[in-house]
Scaffold this motif. Structure first.
Motif, PDB file in Angstrom:
ATOM      1  N   THR A  69      35.103  51.371  13.838  1.00  0.00           N
ATOM      2  CA  THR A  69      33.651  51.451  13.743  1.00  0.00           C
ATOM      3  C   THR A  69      33.102  51.734  15.125  1.00  0.00           C
ATOM      4  N   PRO A  70      32.748  53.018  15.397  1.00  0.00           N
ATOM      5  CA  PRO A  70      32.237  53.337  16.727  1.00  0.00           C
ATOM      6  C   PRO A  70      30.846  52.756  16.948  1.00  0.00           C
ATOM      7  N   SER A  71      30.548  52.445  18.195  1.00  0.00           N
ATOM      8  CA  SER A  71      29.207  51.947  18.516  1.00  0.00           C
ATOM      9  C   SER A  71      28.224  53.103  18.412  1.00  0.00           C
ATOM     10  N   SER A  72      26.961  52.778  18.322  1.00  0.00           N
ATOM     11  CA  SER A  72      25.940  53.816  18.176  1.00  0.00           C
ATOM     12  C   SER A  72      25.827  54.695  19.416  1.00  0.00           C
ATOM     13  N   GLN A  73      26.325  54.228  20.548  1.00  0.00           N
ATOM     14  CA  GLN A  73      26.240  55.001  21.787  1.00  0.00           C
ATOM     15  C   GLN A  73      27.547  55.727  22.105  1.00  0.00           C
ATOM     16  N   GLN A  74      28.512  55.696  21.202  1.00  0.00           N
ATOM     17  CA  GLN A  74      29.802  56.353  21.436  1.00  0.00           C
ATOM     18  C   GLN A  74      29.677  57.848  21.152  1.00  0.00           C
ATOM     19  N   PRO A  75      30.240  58.681  22.023  1.00  0.00           N
ATOM     20  CA  PRO A  75      30.252  60.118  21.727  1.00  0.00           C
ATOM     21  C   PRO A  75      31.012  60.374  20.427  1.00  0.00           C
ATOM     22  N   CYS A  76      30.571  61.361  19.690  1.00  0.00           N
ATOM     23  CA  CYS A  76      31.217  61.678  18.421  1.00  0.00           C
ATOM     24  C   CYS A  76      32.638  62.194  18.689  1.00  0.00           C
ATOM     25  N   PRO A  77      33.611  61.735  17.919  1.00  0.00           N
ATOM     26  CA  PRO A  77      34.991  62.210  18.113  1.00  0.00           C
ATOM     27  C   PRO A  77      35.154  63.721  17.956  1.00  0.00           C
ATOM     28  N   CYS A  78      34.236  64.380  17.227  1.00  0.00           N
ATOM     29  CA  CYS A  78      34.393  65.811  16.961  1.00  0.00           C
ATOM     30  C   CYS A  78      34.156  66.683  18.179  1.00  0.00           C
ATOM     31  N   GLY A  79      33.644  66.105  19.266  1.00  0.00           N
ATOM     32  CA  GLY A  79      33.443  66.863  20.492  1.00  0.00           C
ATOM     33  C   GLY A  79      32.149  67.656  20.544  1.00  0.00           C
ATOM     34  N   SER A  80      31.203  67.335  19.684  1.00  0.00           N
ATOM     35  CA  SER A  80      29.930  68.064  19.660  1.00  0.00           C
ATOM     36  C   SER A  80      29.067  67.778  20.878  1.00  0.00           C
ATOM     37  N   GLY A  81      29.337  66.670  21.575  1.00  0.00           N
ATOM     38  CA  GLY A  81      28.502  66.252  22.695  1.00  0.00           C
ATOM     39  C   GLY A  81      27.372  65.328  22.266  1.00  0.00           C
ATOM     40  N   LYS A  82      27.265  65.083  20.970  1.00  0.00           N
ATOM     41  CA  LYS A  82      26.237  64.171  20.443  1.00  0.00           C
ATOM     42  C   LYS A  82      26.839  62.779  20.262  1.00  0.00           C
ATOM     43  N   CYS A  95      28.549  63.061  13.170  1.00  0.00           N
ATOM     44  CA  CYS A  95      29.422  62.923  12.004  1.00  0.00           C
ATOM     45  C   CYS A  95      29.123  61.707  11.135  1.00  0.00           C
ATOM     46  N   LEU A  96      28.494  60.678  11.686  1.00  0.00           N
ATOM     47  CA  LEU A  96      28.118  59.533  10.854  1.00  0.00           C
ATOM     48  C   LEU A  96      27.241  59.988   9.691  1.00  0.00           C
ATOM     49  N   LEU A  97      26.363  60.949   9.944  1.00  0.00           N
ATOM     50  CA  LEU A  97      25.488  61.462   8.891  1.00  0.00           C
ATOM     51  C   LEU A  97      26.306  62.035   7.741  1.00  0.00           C
ATOM     52  N   CYS A  98      27.353  62.795   8.070  1.00  0.00           N
ATOM     53  CA  CYS A  98      28.228  63.364   7.035  1.00  0.00           C
ATOM     54  C   CYS A  98      29.048  62.276   6.355  1.00  0.00           C
ATOM     55  N   HIS A  99      29.515  61.305   7.127  1.00  0.00           N
ATOM     56  CA  HIS A  99      30.330  60.237   6.554  1.00  0.00           C
ATOM     57  C   HIS A  99      29.523  59.389   5.579  1.00  0.00           C
ATOM     58  N   GLN A 100      28.242  59.242   5.832  1.00  0.00           N
ATOM     59  CA  GLN A 100      27.396  58.465   4.929  1.00  0.00           C
ATOM     60  C   GLN A 100      26.868  59.299   3.769  1.00  0.00           C
ATOM     61  N   LEU A 101      26.679  60.602   3.995  1.00  0.00           N
ATOM     62  CA  LEU A 101      26.150  61.489   2.977  1.00  0.00           C
ATOM     63  C   LEU A 101      26.876  62.832   3.091  1.00  0.00           C
ATOM     64  N   PRO A 102      27.979  63.029   2.341  1.00  0.00           N
ATOM     65  CA  PRO A 102      28.769  64.258   2.478  1.00  0.00           C
ATOM     66  C   PRO A 102      27.962  65.552   2.359  1.00  0.00           C
ATOM     67  N   ARG A 103      26.836  65.544   1.676  1.00  0.00           N
ATOM     68  CA  ARG A 103      26.021  66.757   1.559  1.00  0.00           C
ATOM     69  C   ARG A 103      25.379  67.139   2.895  1.00  0.00           C
ATOM     70  N   ALA A 104      25.450  66.269   3.885  1.00  0.00           N
ATOM     71  CA  ALA A 104      24.901  66.577   5.202  1.00  0.00           C
ATOM     72  C   ALA A 104      25.735  67.621   5.931  1.00  0.00           C
ATOM     73  N   GLU A 149      32.279  74.595   9.076  1.00  0.00           N
ATOM     74  CA  GLU A 149      32.628  74.045  10.395  1.00  0.00           C
ATOM     75  C   GLU A 149      32.146  72.603  10.528  1.00  0.00           C
ATOM     76  N   ARG A 150      30.961  72.315  10.041  1.00  0.00           N
ATOM     77  CA  ARG A 150      30.432  70.947  10.121  1.00  0.00           C
ATOM     78  C   ARG A 150      31.329  69.987   9.342  1.00  0.00           C
ATOM     79  N   LEU A 151      31.788  70.444   8.158  1.00  0.00           N
ATOM     80  CA  LEU A 151      32.703  69.607   7.390  1.00  0.00           C
ATOM     81  C   LEU A 151      34.017  69.427   8.150  1.00  0.00           C
ATOM     82  N   MET A 152      34.512  70.498   8.783  1.00  0.00           N
ATOM     83  CA  MET A 152      35.752  70.386   9.560  1.00  0.00           C
ATOM     84  C   MET A 152      35.591  69.360  10.664  1.00  0.00           C
ATOM     85  N   ARG A 153      34.480  69.407  11.374  1.00  0.00           N
ATOM     86  CA  ARG A 153      34.234  68.446  12.449  1.00  0.00           C
ATOM     87  C   ARG A 153      34.166  67.019  11.905  1.00  0.00           C
ATOM     88  N   SER A 154      33.486  66.839  10.781  1.00  0.00           N
ATOM     89  CA  SER A 154      33.367  65.492  10.215  1.00  0.00           C
ATOM     90  C   SER A 154      34.713  64.998   9.705  1.00  0.00           C
TER      91      SER A 154
END
Length: 166
Positions: free
Chosen positions: A6-19, A25-34, A39-44
């Motif tokens: 469970t990453p902290s809210s301030q942790q960089p995203c593992p996908c390397g987006s810089g966000k 990716c949390l958005l996709c993990h909570q709602l796959p339609r995001a 490419e976004r699915l690949m990153r998530s």
């Protein structure tokens, strides 16, 4: 099977987006339609591997067997890997208006058995069904050469030759 991280809210995203993970990716993990693109699915999905989110990987994959079997196989395959970085190499189609897409990527990981930096290089196919992108199939490709003077994929900030080149 290991518990998901469970990453902290301030942790960089593992996908390397810089966000931050919470804005990516949390958005996709909570709602796959995001995941509006292949490419976004690949990153998530990369982030899900890094975090041990096996159910998400099953839900966004081809679902060729039982959930329990596939989830166990994914967790088993990753048991000795620490996922470090994702590099998107090419995309073809896979945009919001498309129904199919392709993504070529290299995912770098530390092999926990021997401590070495390794990679998974793949050409993946995606398909949108009922508005939801899914990973359909992947073809493994030969490892990419990492230039000695390139940044090390492990994220250390050092040149590859001074870090994981071995």
């Amino acid at each position: 099977m290991a518990e998901p991280l469970t990453p902290s809210s301030q942790q960089p995203c593992p996908c390397g987006s810089g966000k931050y993970y919470r804005d990516c990716c949390l958005l996709c993990h909570q709602l796959p339609r995001a995941a509006l693109t292949a490419e976004r699915l690949m990153r998530s999905r990369f982030s899900a591997y890094a975090l041990g989110l096996w159910q998400y990987l099953y839900d966004t994959g081809p679902q060729t067997g039982s959930a329990a079997e596939e989830i166990h196989a994914m967790a088993d395959w990753c048991a000795d890997k620490t996922w470090l970085a994702l590099k998107i190499l090419r995309t073809r189609a896979g945009g919001p208006a498309d129904s199919q897409g392709e993504v070529e990527f290299a995912a770098f990981y530390r092999n926990n058995s021997n401590g070495k930096l390794e990679q998974h290089h793949e050409h993946s196919q995606f398909e949108k069904r009922d508005g939801l992108w899914r990973f359909i199939a992947g073809q493994g490709l030969a490892e990419l050469a990492i230039g000695r003077n390139e940044p090390c994929p492990c994220g250390s900030g050092k040149k590859f030759k001074r870090c994981c080149a071995g």
